[in-house]
Design a protein around this motif. Structure first.
Motif, short mmCIF file in Angstrom:
data_model
loop_
_atom_site.label_atom_id
_atom_site.label_comp_id
_atom_site.label_asym_id
_atom_site.label_seq_id
_atom_site.Cartn_x
_atom_site.Cartn_y
_atom_site.Cartn_z
N GLU A 384 0.85 -1.19 0.00
CA GLU A 384 0.00 0.00 0.00
C GLU A 384 0.89 1.24 0.00
OE1 GLU A 384 -4.00 1.70 2.21
OE2 GLU A 384 -2.79 0.14 3.18
N HIS A 385 0.74 2.05 -1.07
CA HIS A 385 1.53 3.28 -1.23
C HIS A 385 3.03 2.98 -1.07
CE1 HIS A 385 -2.25 5.36 -1.24
NE2 HIS A 385 -2.53 4.97 0.01
N PHE A 386 3.46 1.93 -1.76
CA PHE A 386 4.85 1.47 -1.64
C PHE A 386 5.73 2.23 -2.62
CE2 PHE A 386 8.20 -1.42 -3.20
CZ PHE A 386 8.88 -1.66 -2.02
N ASN A 387 6.90 2.68 -2.14
CA ASN A 387 7.87 3.39 -2.98
C ASN A 387 9.25 2.77 -2.80
OD1 ASN A 387 6.40 6.01 -4.05
ND2 ASN A 387 5.77 5.76 -1.92
N LEU A 388 9.96 2.63 -3.91
CA LEU A 388 11.31 2.06 -3.85
C LEU A 388 12.10 2.55 -5.06
CD1 LEU A 388 13.40 0.05 -2.65
CD2 LEU A 388 12.35 -1.72 -4.11
N HIS A 389 13.33 2.99 -4.80
CA HIS A 389 14.21 3.41 -5.89
C HIS A 389 15.48 2.56 -5.84
CE1 HIS A 389 16.35 5.86 -8.79
NE2 HIS A 389 17.37 5.97 -7.94
N ILE A 390 15.80 1.91 -6.95
CA ILE A 390 17.00 1.07 -7.05
C ILE A 390 17.86 1.62 -8.18
CG2 ILE A 390 17.89 -1.28 -7.37
CD1 ILE A 390 15.09 -2.32 -6.61
N GLN A 391 19.09 1.97 -7.85
CA GLN A 391 19.99 2.53 -8.86
C GLN A 391 20.64 1.43 -9.70
OE1 GLN A 391 22.82 4.95 -6.77
NE2 GLN A 391 21.38 6.64 -6.44
N HIS A 392 20.99 1.80 -10.90
CA HIS A 392 21.69 0.86 -11.80
C HIS A 392 22.98 0.38 -11.14
CE1 HIS A 392 23.54 -0.96 -15.23
NE2 HIS A 392 24.48 -0.02 -15.33
N GLY A 393 23.18 -0.94 -11.08
CA GLY A 393 24.38 -1.52 -10.50
C GLY A 393 24.30 -1.74 -9.01
N GLN A 394 23.22 -1.29 -8.39
CA GLN A 394 23.09 -1.42 -6.94
C GLN A 394 22.60 -2.82 -6.57
OE1 GLN A 394 20.26 1.31 -5.26
NE2 GLN A 394 20.92 0.98 -3.14
N THR A 395 23.11 -3.36 -5.46
CA THR A 395 22.65 -4.65 -4.95
C THR A 395 21.87 -4.41 -3.67
OG1 THR A 395 24.60 -5.79 -5.84
CG2 THR A 395 23.36 -6.92 -4.10
N ILE A 396 20.65 -4.90 -3.60
CA ILE A 396 19.82 -4.70 -2.42
C ILE A 396 19.27 -6.04 -1.94
CG2 ILE A 396 19.13 -2.42 -3.27
CD1 ILE A 396 16.30 -3.65 -3.66
N ALA A 397 18.83 -6.06 -0.71
CA ALA A 397 18.17 -7.24 -0.13
C ALA A 397 16.85 -6.80 0.47
CB ALA A 397 19.06 -7.88 0.93
N LEU A 398 15.78 -7.54 0.21
CA LEU A 398 14.48 -7.28 0.81
C LEU A 398 14.30 -8.26 1.95
CD1 LEU A 398 12.39 -6.94 -2.48
CD2 LEU A 398 13.31 -5.10 -1.08
N VAL A 399 14.13 -7.75 3.15
CA VAL A 399 14.03 -8.60 4.34
C VAL A 399 12.68 -8.34 5.01
CG1 VAL A 399 15.09 -9.19 6.55
CG2 VAL A 399 16.53 -8.43 4.65
N GLY A 400 12.03 -9.42 5.43
CA GLY A 400 10.75 -9.26 6.11
C GLY A 400 10.13 -10.59 6.43
N GLU A 401 9.03 -10.54 7.15
CA GLU A 401 8.32 -11.76 7.53
C GLU A 401 7.66 -12.40 6.31
OE1 GLU A 401 5.52 -10.59 10.46
OE2 GLU A 401 7.01 -10.27 12.03
N THR A 402 7.30 -13.66 6.49
CA THR A 402 6.56 -14.36 5.44
C THR A 402 5.24 -13.65 5.18
OG1 THR A 402 7.53 -16.47 6.09
CG2 THR A 402 5.51 -16.54 4.78
N GLY A 403 4.98 -13.36 3.91
CA GLY A 403 3.74 -12.68 3.56
C GLY A 403 3.83 -11.17 3.60
N SER A 404 5.02 -10.64 3.85
CA SER A 404 5.16 -9.18 3.93
C SER A 404 5.28 -8.51 2.57
CB SER A 404 6.38 -8.82 4.79
OG SER A 404 7.57 -9.35 4.21
N GLY A 405 5.44 -9.31 1.50
CA GLY A 405 5.43 -8.74 0.15
C GLY A 405 6.74 -8.79 -0.60
N LYS A 406 7.73 -9.52 -0.08
CA LYS A 406 9.04 -9.59 -0.76
C LYS A 406 8.90 -10.20 -2.16
CE LYS A 406 10.88 -12.17 2.40
NZ LYS A 406 9.66 -12.38 3.20
N SER A 407 8.28 -11.37 -2.24
CA SER A 407 8.10 -12.02 -3.54
C SER A 407 7.16 -11.22 -4.42
CB SER A 407 7.55 -13.44 -3.35
OG SER A 407 8.45 -14.24 -2.62
N THR A 408 6.19 -10.56 -3.81
CA THR A 408 5.23 -9.75 -4.58
C THR A 408 5.95 -8.63 -5.32
OG1 THR A 408 3.46 -10.22 -3.01
CG2 THR A 408 3.18 -8.29 -4.42
N ILE A 409 6.93 -8.02 -4.70
CA ILE A 409 7.68 -6.93 -5.35
C ILE A 409 8.36 -7.44 -6.62
CG2 ILE A 409 9.67 -5.39 -5.09
CD1 ILE A 409 8.90 -5.17 -2.11
#
Length: 494
Positions: A384-409
């Motif tokens: 809900e009203h989710f915002n995320l900016h990922i720069q070219h070449g950047q490595t990020i990790a999405l961490v959260g509980e099961t069902g929090s939306g990591k795979s959905t992203i």
């Protein structure tokens, strides 16, 4: 076992459905026309043959004469030869139509499965799809290849036979054909019950196929949770339902045919009674004298007249069964994907099967999620009203509980599901931002590399599985890729 319930079909016999199937078999329309012609010739010869027998009885047997016998034998042999040729012709053409139609439906079905999004597979068990593309498809191919052409033969023979009986003795012919209206009423009465029973059979068959699929794929989970006995009980419930529906369908079909035979036998008995008296006593039947040959011919027509009626009744019952399969296959072929490219995007970049790769933008830059809101069907909001900016070449990790939306992203970025609101953009090598809906699904996913949590292993070698995403990759490139993900060492030990 899954609680998924397939759509129930309640329509009566649907002619438009069969038109759609005949349209699917368009590449084999010439073969179907050839079959109809062969069957029509065969039916006409079947009508001519009793005349030949009547002539032989009245001319050769009754007169104790052999004058003209050679010419008769030659004519009879020629008719038989033509009949054999037509039978060979329609058998060959029917085989071509059957196998070709089966191939086309399965090809179209497989192509449709490639186009449908994740949301379709979320609600549709694999076993149901397997049943549609195997059992149901084969049933339809058999019906189009054989039952429909038998229907053509029956119709032509019925008309030709009726015309010939009326020319021999129109009053007696009309009396014999009085059984047709009761047969039509009986057919109408049986239609609804037979169709409903066969629909239930096909539905249960899908559930059984799904049960086998889940039982095999979920064997480890079943044994871990000690679910063997409960699974058997659930499977027996579905099997018992199919057995009951199958018995009902078979009983109705088996009642249908004897009724047709009985009514036809009554008509034949009446014709034999009237014609027999005419021959023995020398009286006229409705003003027409009958010889032994003429009576034999008329009785032959009377008996054979109800053969196509019985065949049509049998085919009609088979069509009731096949329609249940047809409805399921057509519903798959006509399923519209929830996620599609717009016509303008397809015109510029091509579709999944005809890509215009030369027009694709090279997406290598930043990724932006802007005010994204998403929920799965019939579920609560995941983002809900989710915002995320990922720069070219950047490595990020999405961490959260099961069902929090990591795979959905990740699913939304790949456009496996469409957004409810907001936008996702990617920057190309020129710095231009592209909304993921402004490029095709094929061009978007072709420029991404995804390593799933639960990977599916296709039949073949490890080399084949790694190369699956790019079939033109060399062995050296495959090995280098395996090294990049630290898989090369354990692969070499296998």
């Amino acid at each position: 076992m899954q609680s998924f319930q397939e759509q129930d079909y309640t329509k009566r016999f649907d002619l438009s459905l069969w038109r759609k199937l005949i349209k699917v078999a368009k590449p084999y329309h010439k073969n179907l026309i050839a079959v109809v012609l062969f069957m029509a010739v065969s039916a006409i010869i079947d009508v001519i043959m009793p005349n030949m027998n009547a002539y032989a009885i009245d001319v050769f047997i009754a007169n104790h004469s052999t004058a003209g016998l050679v010419g008769f034998v030659v004519a009879y042999a020629l008719l038989t030869a033509v009949q054999v040729a037509t039978i060979f012709g329609f058998l060959r053409q029917c085989g071509i139509v059957e196998t070709g139609t089966c191939y086309l439906i399965r090809k179209l079905g497989f192509q449709k499965l490639q186009e449908l999004p994740f949301s379709y597979y979320d609600r549709m068990p694999v076993g149901y799809l397997m049943s549609r593309l195997t059992n149901d498809t084969q049933r339809l191919a058999d019906t189009i290849g054989w039952s429909l052409v038998d229907l053509c033969w029956g119709a032509v023979y019925l008309v030709a036979c009726a015309v010939r009986m009326l020319t021999i003795n129109w009053r007696l012919g009309l009396i014999v054909m009085l059984v047709l209206p009761p047969l039509a009423v009986i057919s109408w009465k049986f239609q609804k019950a037979i169709l409903a029973a066969y629909r239930q059979v096909r539905k249960n068959n899908s559930q059984i196929t799904a049960g086998f699929n889940e039982g095999i794929n979920g064997a480890k989970t079943t044994k871990t949770l000690v679910r063997e006995e409960l699974n058997i009980q659930e499977f027996e419930t579905v099997s018992a339902s199919m057995r009951s529906a199958s018995i009902r369908a078979a009983t109705l079909s088996n009642l249908f045919l004897p009724i047709v035979v009985s009514l036809g036998s009554l008509a034949t008995a009446y014709a034999l009674w009237q014609g027999g008296n005419s021959v023995i006593v020398g009286t006229h039947v409705f003003g027409v004298a009958m010889t032994v040959g003429t009576l034999t011919m008329f009785i032959n027509y009377t008996v054979s007249f109800f053969q196509p009626v019985r065949d049509i009744a049998r085919i009609f019952a088979e069509l009731q069964s096949a329609q249940a399969a047809a409805e399921r296959v057509i519903s798959l072929l006509e399923t519209e994907p929830d996620i599609v490219d717009s016509p303008e995007v397809v015109a510029q970049y091509g579709d999944n099967f005809h890509p215009k790769t030369e027009n694709w933008p090279k997406l290598i830059g930043d990724i932006d999620f802007e005010d994204v809101t998403f929920r799965y069907k019939e579920g609560e909001k995941v983002l809900e009203h989710f915002n995320l900016h990922i720069q070219h070449g950047q490595t990020i990790a999405l961490v959260g509980e099961t069902g929090s939306g990591k795979s959905t992203i990740v699913n939304l970025l790949c456009r496996f599901y469409d957004l409810r609101s907001g936008s996702i953009t990617l920057t190309d090598e020129s710095g231009v931002k592209h909304d993921i809906t402004d490029v095709t699904l094929h061009s978007l996913r072709s420029q991404m590399g995804i390593m799933l949590q639960d990977s599916f292993i296709f039949s073949g070698t490890i080399l084949d599985n790694i190369r699956y995403g790019r079939l033109d990759a060399t062995d050296e490139e495959v090995i280098e890729t395996a090294k990049m993900v630290s898989a090369h060492r354990f692969i070499m030990r296998l």
